[in-house]
Design a protein around this motif. Structure first.
Motif, PDB file in Angstrom:
ATOM      1  N   ASP A   8      12.293  52.015  15.529  1.00  0.00           N
ATOM      2  CA  ASP A   8      11.967  52.952  16.597  1.00  0.00           C
ATOM      3  C   ASP A   8      10.585  52.702  17.180  1.00  0.00           C
ATOM      4  N   LEU A   9       9.681  52.162  16.362  1.00  0.00           N
ATOM      5  CA  LEU A   9       8.293  51.955  16.769  1.00  0.00           C
ATOM      6  C   LEU A   9       7.804  50.647  16.163  1.00  0.00           C
ATOM      7  N   LEU A  10       7.013  49.910  16.954  1.00  0.00           N
ATOM      8  CA  LEU A  10       6.465  48.628  16.483  1.00  0.00           C
ATOM      9  C   LEU A  10       4.945  48.656  16.561  1.00  0.00           C
ATOM     10  N   VAL A  11       4.320  48.200  15.483  1.00  0.00           N
ATOM     11  CA  VAL A  11       2.890  47.883  15.485  1.00  0.00           C
ATOM     12  C   VAL A  11       2.783  46.415  15.116  1.00  0.00           C
ATOM     13  N   THR A  12       2.067  45.649  15.915  1.00  0.00           N
ATOM     14  CA  THR A  12       1.976  44.214  15.622  1.00  0.00           C
ATOM     15  C   THR A  12       0.557  43.709  15.793  1.00  0.00           C
ATOM     16  N   ASP A  13       0.172  42.805  14.922  1.00  0.00           N
ATOM     17  CA  ASP A  13      -1.062  42.058  15.140  1.00  0.00           C
ATOM     18  C   ASP A  13      -0.914  41.201  16.392  1.00  0.00           C
ATOM     19  N   LEU A  14      -2.012  40.983  17.081  1.00  0.00           N
ATOM     20  CA  LEU A  14      -2.006  40.040  18.190  1.00  0.00           C
ATOM     21  C   LEU A  14      -1.571  38.677  17.682  1.00  0.00           C
ATOM     22  N   ALA A  15      -0.630  38.058  18.386  1.00  0.00           N
ATOM     23  CA  ALA A  15      -0.097  36.746  18.025  1.00  0.00           C
ATOM     24  C   ALA A  15       0.145  35.985  19.319  1.00  0.00           C
ATOM     25  N   PRO A  16       0.461  34.698  19.265  1.00  0.00           N
ATOM     26  CA  PRO A  16       0.877  34.013  20.489  1.00  0.00           C
ATOM     27  C   PRO A  16       1.943  34.831  21.211  1.00  0.00           C
TER      28      PRO A  16
ATOM     29  N   LEU B  99      -4.233  32.750  20.771  1.00  0.00           N
ATOM     30  CA  LEU B  99      -4.377  34.203  20.670  1.00  0.00           C
ATOM     31  C   LEU B  99      -5.106  34.757  21.890  1.00  0.00           C
ATOM     32  N   LEU B 100      -6.148  34.073  22.348  1.00  0.00           N
ATOM     33  CA  LEU B 100      -6.860  34.530  23.538  1.00  0.00           C
ATOM     34  C   LEU B 100      -5.983  34.409  24.785  1.00  0.00           C
ATOM     35  N   ARG B 101      -5.192  33.350  24.883  1.00  0.00           N
ATOM     36  CA  ARG B 101      -4.281  33.228  26.027  1.00  0.00           C
ATOM     37  C   ARG B 101      -3.226  34.327  26.003  1.00  0.00           C
ATOM     38  N   ALA B 102      -2.773  34.708  24.806  1.00  0.00           N
ATOM     39  CA  ALA B 102      -1.823  35.811  24.711  1.00  0.00           C
ATOM     40  C   ALA B 102      -2.463  37.105  25.192  1.00  0.00           C
TER      41      ALA B 102
ATOM     42  N   ASP C 180       9.700  35.732  30.822  1.00  0.00           N
ATOM     43  CA  ASP C 180       9.338  34.433  31.391  1.00  0.00           C
ATOM     44  C   ASP C 180       7.946  34.472  32.000  1.00  0.00           C
ATOM     45  N   ARG C 181       7.613  35.553  32.695  1.00  0.00           N
ATOM     46  CA  ARG C 181       6.302  35.650  33.333  1.00  0.00           C
ATOM     47  C   ARG C 181       5.184  35.603  32.287  1.00  0.00           C
ATOM     48  N   LEU C 182       5.367  36.327  31.192  1.00  0.00           N
ATOM     49  CA  LEU C 182       4.332  36.347  30.164  1.00  0.00           C
ATOM     50  C   LEU C 182       4.215  35.003  29.443  1.00  0.00           C
ATOM     51  N   VAL C 183       5.354  34.388  29.124  1.00  0.00           N
ATOM     52  CA  VAL C 183       5.309  33.108  28.404  1.00  0.00           C
ATOM     53  C   VAL C 183       4.695  32.025  29.269  1.00  0.00           C
ATOM     54  N   GLN C 184       5.151  31.918  30.521  1.00  0.00           N
ATOM     55  CA  GLN C 184       4.612  30.861  31.373  1.00  0.00           C
ATOM     56  C   GLN C 184       3.146  31.117  31.689  1.00  0.00           C
ATOM     57  N   GLY C 185       2.757  32.381  31.800  1.00  0.00           N
ATOM     58  CA  GLY C 185       1.346  32.678  32.022  1.00  0.00           C
ATOM     59  C   GLY C 185       0.487  32.270  30.848  1.00  0.00           C
ATOM     60  N   ALA C 186       0.967  32.565  29.633  1.00  0.00           N
ATOM     61  CA  ALA C 186       0.176  32.253  28.436  1.00  0.00           C
ATOM     62  C   ALA C 186       0.093  30.760  28.178  1.00  0.00           C
ATOM     63  N   TYR C 187       1.147  30.021  28.501  1.00  0.00           N
ATOM     64  CA  TYR C 187       1.189  28.596  28.166  1.00  0.00           C
ATOM     65  C   TYR C 187       1.022  27.685  29.379  1.00  0.00           C
ATOM     66  N   GLY C 188       0.890  28.273  30.566  1.00  0.00           N
ATOM     67  CA  GLY C 188       0.747  27.456  31.762  1.00  0.00           C
ATOM     68  C   GLY C 188      -0.641  26.854  31.893  1.00  0.00           C
TER      69      GLY C 188
END
Length: 965
Positions: A668-676, A735-738, A766-774
């Motif tokens: 129901d709820l997610l907490v996540t460390d910053l990751a790629p 991590l910074l690009r993410a 797609d927008r987030l992935v290509q932005g982070a890895y573009g």
């Protein structure tokens, strides 16, 4: 001709001297085999394998350069199998068994004893000697040396490593090892006699002139080498091909009897799936009437149907869209087009491989074109601990009698873990396999018996799942393997929910053996859309197609949360006040444990359960943990099947990356460390994943909107500073690009700098992935200086990893006509699916696995107390090997030690201390479950000291290691 005729014709053409040459000897029984008999056995076996076992696409690759196609391919393969041991007709080999050598001396084949010939014998091992003899014979028959070496290297490499030029020159410099005394040509006469007789028996003499100008492609040479190795291994199995106990010959029908006893399953003969996509998918996966095919599944089948020759299909689609089913149906069509005889699905981890194995087996069991039974294999080092795999027919058959009995009891079809197709070098030759990506990457590692790994994949369709999950080091190997798969015309299906456009292009260029940056591949990188299908065929322009989405959408509200365990505890207390289940994903197990401790303290006595999930449990506990998670958070059908139920009281699971991909679970709820960013999105895919309601408890009112809290960084800094442990795992730049991609996305939506916003799955993936890895700069202007510095450091580090990977990296296929001489020079030697082997293709650093055992107060050694199903606290013998059942339980108590215990400055001390626990009685070959394993023995409280560290294990939290100072 029948499979028995080869030996009969060969024997009839030999004189007494040729018939006296021996090939095999058993010191225990005194049994032996003459060379002509083993030559005939090998040839008959190879003919059978060609006719009944090799996939058509393998036969086509072997034969593609030969004048008469597959008819020539069969002749060449059978002949090479027959002559592969011709190097045993040399003094260097024959002198090893004095009684058999004396019989040869009596026929004029003079040689010294093994002692007299001395260490120089090692300069002419029989494989290398055979290559030299065969090349000389071909030159006598009008071939150029260059042409002859293409064929000769197959013989020279039949023990796993083709010789180098230097090795061959050293052997030639000691001609007495090959031809005996210069005063007689008796050895050369016998060698020519054997080779002439083999040419006649295999009907190849009349084809030699037509073959001599052929430039045989390296893939053809590799596959011929592998076929010769397999034929030799089968023909060398004394249970199938018994040794002679005295002089004389075996009775007729020897080869036919052996092949029947071997009982290899007939190959899959795939058929084109007929009907609409709805009909095909419903039939293959037993869908009920209400299940409808999704657009990406329909498009994948259409794309496969549009490929009229083998190629690569890349499927990019959101989590939960049925990519796996799409890949398997596409694979069925591609197999029918290419002539593949099986399928291999490669996945990131053992856990994902275990989950896929059952799905692959169910799919394979539904296929048309499987006559009798098909062979299956679970391809990772812990396969013997998987009940779904070990419970299959044929598993555990050790003797020929057992095989015959099991085969008789298994007639009528089905899947089988075939007795002969087991083990780390042969298992991947099975028709259908699921396993870790390492098994595929090993095909790019210079190592002994590499040709077998190539044969294992060259006859299949290869499916690569979670393609985004591999780093630069692994991708260096993967790209090389893809080049070889393209050369073999192996159909490949690549799956990912979050694939950077640049990586998509690199995959296509690697498979098509195009140079990086080829203009015809521009569209692969520049076409926008999601979901996306890319098809590529060597020699053609890739095709890219945007696919309609299924309409499934999840809006995820995203917030940033301070990296403070107490702040997390307070927030969860608020969020779960009305009930619900939360997943907290940490990037390191150390953070998992620390977080769980804080949350348990906070929620003690409130009825909120806090559990952990990570990879640092013993195998038995890890499997139990996975089942518990699925029984509580899996799809409703899985929950019901496992007899579980959705928790009624609030529940928090603190997990490492094991929650990203291997388990179909819903929170129901997610907490996540910053990751790629691709991994953050994968984690978001665990939010509101399954439809609730319809008889299930509704989600708590406050959690009916999916929300993700991102922590693991100091958000007050510009740019945010990720946790040190996260930087160790993922490196700072990704991590910074993410963070920059998320900032740009969330800020743009809210019209300014915010602490959160909304991510819509799948629309924003797609927008987030290509932005982070573009390639373009991203993020606020005040971040750019640090991002630039991080990028520079990251580029240097990635280049170093790629260079490191190339140390043992196989070269791409050379031009046709280049022999395999030196093919795996400077390789790693004999490697397999072991920690050492996996480290070669994963750059995982030092790794150490131990068996966790326990010593009671009275000194008795036991399995860990508390293991489920009566497996805990079992007394273990120390002066003899444990039984099969107990040994398996002990082996399933393995766990990998964490970094503090495998750091370069401490690992030697750790190993020294662990070796003090070795039990000599457990090193016997009959103790295969535990032989060679390191034992970490805990006290009755499941604690110990190791290299100055405190080690503690619990079934609740797994292995914890703390500094003992």
């Amino acid at each position: 001709m029948s499979y028995d005729e080869y030996a009969r014709e060969l024997s009839a053409a030999l004189g007494a001297a040729g018939r006296s040459v021996w090939a095999k000897h058993d010191w225990d029984s005194g049994g032996w085999l003459p060379l002509w008999r083993h030559m005939g056995d090998s040839a008959g076996t190879a003919a059978y394998l060609w006719d009944e076992w090799l996939a058509p696409q393998v036969r086509a690759r072997i034969s593609e350069a030969l004048p008469r196609g597959e008819a020539d391919g069969r002749r060449l393969a059978v002949w090479l199998a027959m002559v592969h041991d011709i190097g045993k007709a040399t003094p260097a080999f024959a002198c090893q068994v004095e009684g058999l050598a004396e019989a040869m001396r009596s026929q004029g084949l003079k040689m010294g004893s093994a002692a007299q010939m001395g260490k120089d014998r090692s300069l002419a091992p029989h494989g290398m000697a055979g290559q030299l003899l065969l090349v000389a014979w071909l030159q006598d028959n009008g071939w150029s040396k260059r042409a002859a070496q293409q064929i000769g290297a197959v013989v020279g490499g039949h023990h796993g490593v083709p010789p180098s030029d230097a090795d061959l020159q050293d052997a030639l410099a000691h001609r007495e090892l090959l031809y005996g005394s210069a005063s007689t040509d008796a050895w050369q006469r016998v060698q020519r006699e054997l080779l002439d007789a083999a040419a006649s028996a295999c009907r190849i003499r009349e084809h030699l002139d037509a073959w001599s100008p052929v430039k045989l492609p390296q893939p053809s040479q590799v596959l011929l080498s592998a076929l010769v190795i397999v034929s030799d291994w089968i023909a060398s199995n004394a249970s199938l091909y018994p040794y002679f106990q005295r002089t004389g010959t075996a009775a007729d029908g020897r080869v036919s009897r052996a092949l029947k006893q071997l009982g290899l399953p007939g190959r899959w003969r795939p058929r084109l799936p007929q009907g609409s996509a709805q009909d095909v998918f419903a039939a293959r996966f037993s869908w009920d009437e209400g299940t409808r095919v999704r657009p990406v599944q329909e498009a994948a089948l259409a794309a496969a149907r549009a490929m009229d020759e083998p190629g690569m299909l890349v499927i990019e689609a959101p989590m939960g869209e049925g990519k796996t089913e799409a890949a398997l149906v596409a694979a069925e069509h591609m197999a029918a087009v290419s002539g593949a005889g099986g399928c291999f699905v490669a996945l990131p981890t053992m856990a994902t491989s275990n989950a896929m194995f059952s799905r692959l087996a169910d799919w394979a069991g539904s296929l048309e074109g499987i006559d009798g039974s098909a062979s299956v294999f679970l391809a990772h080092s812990k396969a013997a601990l998987n009940d779904d795999y070990t419970g299959l027919p044929f598993a555990g058959a050790e003797s020929a009698d057992d095989v015959e009995r099991d085969a008789a009891g298994s007639r009528g079809g089905g899947l089988a873990a075939h007795w002969w197709l087991r083990g780390r070098k042969k298992g991947m030759l099975a028709d259908f396999a699921a396993g870790t990506i390492d098994q595929l990457l090993f095909a790019g590692l210079k190592s002994r018996h590499l040709a077998l790994r190539h044969l294992a994949v060259a006859g299949k369709v290869v499916v690569i799942d979670e393609a985004h999950a591999y780093d630069t080091y692994m991708n260096t190997y993967l790209d090389t393997v893809l080049a070889w798969l393209g050369a073999y015309r192996v159909p490949v299906v690549v799956l990912s929910a979050t694939l950077p456009a640049r990586r998509r292009r690199e995959l296509a260029e690697a498979y098509c053996q195009a140079r990086r940056g080829s203009p015809e591949f521009d569209a692969v990188e520049k076409v926008q859309g999601y979901p996306l299908l890319t098809s590529a065929v060597p020699g053609g322009a890739p095709q890219v197609e945007a696919v309609e989405a299924s309409g499934r959408r999840t809006e995820v509200q995203v917030e940033y949360l301070d990296d403070d365990p107490d702040a997390l505890a307070r927030r969860l207390e608020t969020e779960l006040a009305g009930g619900g289940c939360a997943l907290v994903v940490r990037n390191t197990v150390k953070r998992v444990h620390a977080t769980a401790r804080v949350l348990r303290d906070r929620f003690a006595g409130t009825g909120v359960e806090v559990s952990v999930a990570h990879a640092r449990f013993v195998d038995l506990d890890r499997a139990d943990k996975d089942r518990e998670l699925l029984a509580a958070f899996g799809p409703p059908a899985t929950v019901a099947e496992l007899g579980g139920h959705r928790p009624q009281n609030p529940r928090i699971v603190v997990a490492s990356q094991v929650a990203e991909q291997s388990l179909d679970i819903d929170f129901d709820l997610l907490v996540t460390d910053l990751a790629p960013v691709d991994l953050v999105l994968q984690r978001m895919g665990r939010l509101h994943r399954h439809l609730r309601g319809q008889g299930q408890s509704e989600r708590p009112e406050g959690l009916r909107t999916a929300r993700c809290l991102i922590t693991g960084a100091d958000w007050g800094q510009q740019p945010p500073e990720p946790d040190a442990g996260s930087q160790f795992v993922y490196r700072r730049y990704p991590l910074l690009r993410a963070a920059a991609a998320l900032d740009a996305h969330l800020s743009a939506e809210d019209g300014g700098n915010t602490i959160g916003g909304t991510v819509v799955l799948p629309d924003d993936i797609d927008r987030l992935v290509q932005g982070a890895y573009g390639p373009d700069p991203i993020g606020p202007s005040e971040w750019q200086e640090e991002l630039g510095q991080a990028r520079e450091s990251h580029g240097i580090e990635q280049a170093a990893k790629a260079d490191q990977a190339r140390a043992f990296l196989l070269n791409p296929p050379a031009k046709p006509g280049r022999s395999l001489i030196g093919w795996v020079n400077a390789g790693v030697g004999d490697t397999d699916d072991s920690p050492r082997g996996r480290a070669q293709v994963r750059n995982a650093g030092e790794s150490l696995e131990v068996l966790l055992l326990q010593r009671r107060r009275d000194g008795v050694l036991t399995t860990l107390s508390g293991l489920g199903e009566g497996r805990g606290g079992i007394e273990l013998p120390t002066d003899f090997a444990p039984s099969e059942e107990v040994g398996r339980i002990a082996a399933a108590s393995a766990v990998r030690l964490p970094f503090p215990l495998v750091a370069p400055w401490v690992i030697d001390r750790v190993i020294d201390e662990l070796e003090q626990n070795l039990l000599p009685a457990w090193q016997d070959k009959d103790a295969h479950w535990v032989a060679g394993e390191l034992l970490l023995v805990l006290d009755e409280d499941c604690r110990t000291r190791l290299a100055g560290f405190d080690v503690h294990y619990t079934h609740q939290d797994g292995l914890e290691v703390t500094d003992g100072h």
